[in-house]
Design an enzyme around this catalytic site. Structure first.
Site, PDB file in Angstrom:
ATOM      1  N   ASN A  15       0.878  -1.167   0.000  1.00  0.00           N
ATOM      2  CA  ASN A  15       0.000   0.000   0.000  1.00  0.00           C
ATOM      3  C   ASN A  15       0.916   1.218   0.000  1.00  0.00           C
ATOM      4  O   ASN A  15       1.497   1.566   1.027  1.00  0.00           O
ATOM      5  CB  ASN A  15      -0.879  -0.046   1.260  1.00  0.00           C
ATOM      6  N   ARG A  91      -2.728  -2.117  -3.227  1.00  0.00           N
ATOM      7  CA  ARG A  91      -3.932  -1.324  -2.990  1.00  0.00           C
ATOM      8  C   ARG A  91      -3.843  -0.099  -3.904  1.00  0.00           C
ATOM      9  O   ARG A  91      -2.874   0.660  -3.837  1.00  0.00           O
ATOM     10  CB  ARG A  91      -3.986  -0.869  -1.538  1.00  0.00           C
ATOM     11  N   HIS A 180     -12.670   2.951   0.473  1.00  0.00           N
ATOM     12  CA  HIS A 180     -12.669   1.941   1.560  1.00  0.00           C
ATOM     13  C   HIS A 180     -13.415   0.670   1.152  1.00  0.00           C
ATOM     14  O   HIS A 180     -13.919  -0.056   2.007  1.00  0.00           O
ATOM     15  CB  HIS A 180     -13.340   2.477   2.852  1.00  0.00           C
ATOM     16  N   ARG A 240      -9.999  15.800   7.729  1.00  0.00           N
ATOM     17  CA  ARG A 240     -10.872  16.172   6.598  1.00  0.00           C
ATOM     18  C   ARG A 240     -12.243  16.607   7.114  1.00  0.00           C
ATOM     19  O   ARG A 240     -12.783  15.984   8.033  1.00  0.00           O
ATOM     20  CB  ARG A 240     -11.040  15.001   5.641  1.00  0.00           C
ATOM     21  N   GLU A 384      -8.026  -5.331   5.478  1.00  0.00           N
ATOM     22  CA  GLU A 384      -7.901  -4.939   4.073  1.00  0.00           C
ATOM     23  C   GLU A 384      -6.805  -5.755   3.375  1.00  0.00           C
ATOM     24  O   GLU A 384      -6.961  -6.164   2.229  1.00  0.00           O
ATOM     25  CB  GLU A 384      -7.620  -3.439   3.974  1.00  0.00           C
TER      26      GLU A 384
END
Ligand code: ADP
Length: 398
Positions: A15, A91, A180, A240, A384
């Site tokens: 990733n 990813r 996600h 965010r 993940e």
């Protein structure tokens, strides 16, 4: 040496961020998570660059001043010892409208990921760099791209279209994509498996980490999600803002003279829990500060939970039947307080939290936290990397 069966072939998951590489070696489908070789190369390209992680139970940390991505990958390869991977799963954040599933990487696929940089300027460049560096270090290994957006391809147009002129969709591909996806896919599939019935299930999942999103999943398919064209839409996150009035940009430009890069920085890096609390983007720090009476931390958590509950309620419109809510991600898995405060805002869902089960669920473990009288409430640690490995294996014939 264990026998090599199709499920028993190591896959290396990469990733790649602009200054970091997260990696995990998934040796086989049955391997317990705490026995993985995994780690993080961070601050790449700076004097503070380092590689840390654990080789099974053995922790390590190595300084690698000014190391770049390729150098870090070589150091990661050295940490794998005898465990040579059979394939690499990457990813990749944005698959746009091109990809509704994982893809074996070749020159065409890599070119399409490059073309998607226009839609994901903050993420896809690093993913491309990671793939190129990995191809240089592991030229003979098959490589697969697993996209954050792919799981949400099943969303209907009423969920993915913005109320904007059609040309912006047909010519510029401006629509809601969602992110996600591997996490929402993993936890909702796991919840259905734990139920052991052949019913179509309706789940709402809340992935709450530094980035946060909700997803409505019906019968194994994403039908709506809170993130949109970019991972900025939706919930309050670490730094965010999530949803704001689209009129904010014009207002800031008129009143403060701010240009778009300044506004982007505000919304991506200075807002969310950090902006609201004036203290931190980290939920642990905020929960501690609330205990010490910090008003900003209290407000940040109140807004975080209210916006999360509102999003779950909104997304429930996408489901014919709602069976349960799943919490995951660093906050969802570990904060009993955030789960309790959010569920308390959804009494009309017939959601009855068992406060003892909620408070006492051991860290890192899955479990049901409702009283059994209404909606199912689950905590399911996401995986993940495991999901990326599971999507990588069939594409390379393992
Ligand atoms: P990322 O999205 O970067 O993978 P994580 O899923 O690790 O991030 O989530 C990070 C968030 O989880 C941080 O806000 C952190 O404070 C929070 N978190 C981790 N452990 C706990 C805990 N025990 N209690 C509350 N929040 C926690």
């Amino acid at each position: 040496m264990p026998e090599m069966t199709p499920e028993n072939q190591p896959v290396l998951i990469i990733n790649c961020g602009s200054s970091s590489i997260k990696y995990a070696l998934i040796e086989n489908t049955e391997q317990p998570r705490n026995e993985r070789i995994e780690g993080l190369a961070e601050n790449l390209g700076t004097p503070e660059a380092k590689l840390s992680g654990h080789d099974k139970a053995q922790k390590f940390s190595i300084d690698m001043p000014n190391a770049q991505h390729t150098h870090a990958l070589q150091a990661i390869l050295a940490r794998l010892g005898q465990q040579m991977p059979m394939a690499i799963g990457h990813r990749v954040v944005h698959g746009g409208e091109f990809f509704n599933s994982a893809q074996r990487i070749d020159a065409d696929i890599l070119q399409k990921i490059r073309e998607l940089i226009a839609l994901a300027p903050l993420h896809n460049p690093a993913n491309v760099m990671g793939i190129e560096a990995t191809l240089a270090v592991f030229p003979h290994l098959p490589q697969v791209a697993v996209f954050d957006t792919a799981f949400h391809h099943s969303m209907p147009p009423k969920a993915y279209r913005y109320a904007l002129p059609e040309l912006l969709y047909t010519e510029q591909k401006i629509r809601r994509y969602g992110f996600h996806g591997t996490s929402h896919a993993y936890v909702t599939e796991r919840a259905s498996t734990l139920n052991q019935h052949q019913t179509p299930y309706g789940w709402l999942s809340a992935h709450l980490g530094n980035g946060c999103s909700t997803c409505a999943v019906w019968n194994g398919q994403s039908v709506d999600t809170s993130m949109g064209l970019t991972p900025l839409e939706g919930l309050v996150m670490g730094t965010r803002s999530g949803d704001v009035d689209p009129g904010l940009h014009g207002h800031l430009q008129r009143v403060l003279g701010w240009d778009l890069p300044r506004i982007d920085k505000l919304l991506n890096k200075e807002s969310g829990l950090l902006g609201l609390s004036g203290l931190s983007n980290d939920m642990r720090t905020l929960e501690q500060a609330v205990a010490d009476g910090h008003a900003g931390a209290q407000l940040a958590i109140a807004v975080f939970c209210y916006r999360l509950a509102k999003s779950l309620a909104a997304l429930s419109c996408g489901l014919p039947v709602l069976h349960g809510i799943i919490f995951t991600g660093g906050i969802g898995e570990n904060s009993a307080g955030i789960r309790a405060q959010t569920i308390a805002l959804l009494p009309h869902f017939q959601a009855h939290l068992d406060t003892d089960k909620n408070d006492q669920l051991p860290r890192g473990q899955e479990g049901r936290i409702d009283t059994g009288a209404g909606l199912q409430l689950w905590v399911i640690p996401t995986d993940e990397e495991g999901r990326i490995a599971a999507e990588t294996r069939p594409l390379i014939g393992l």
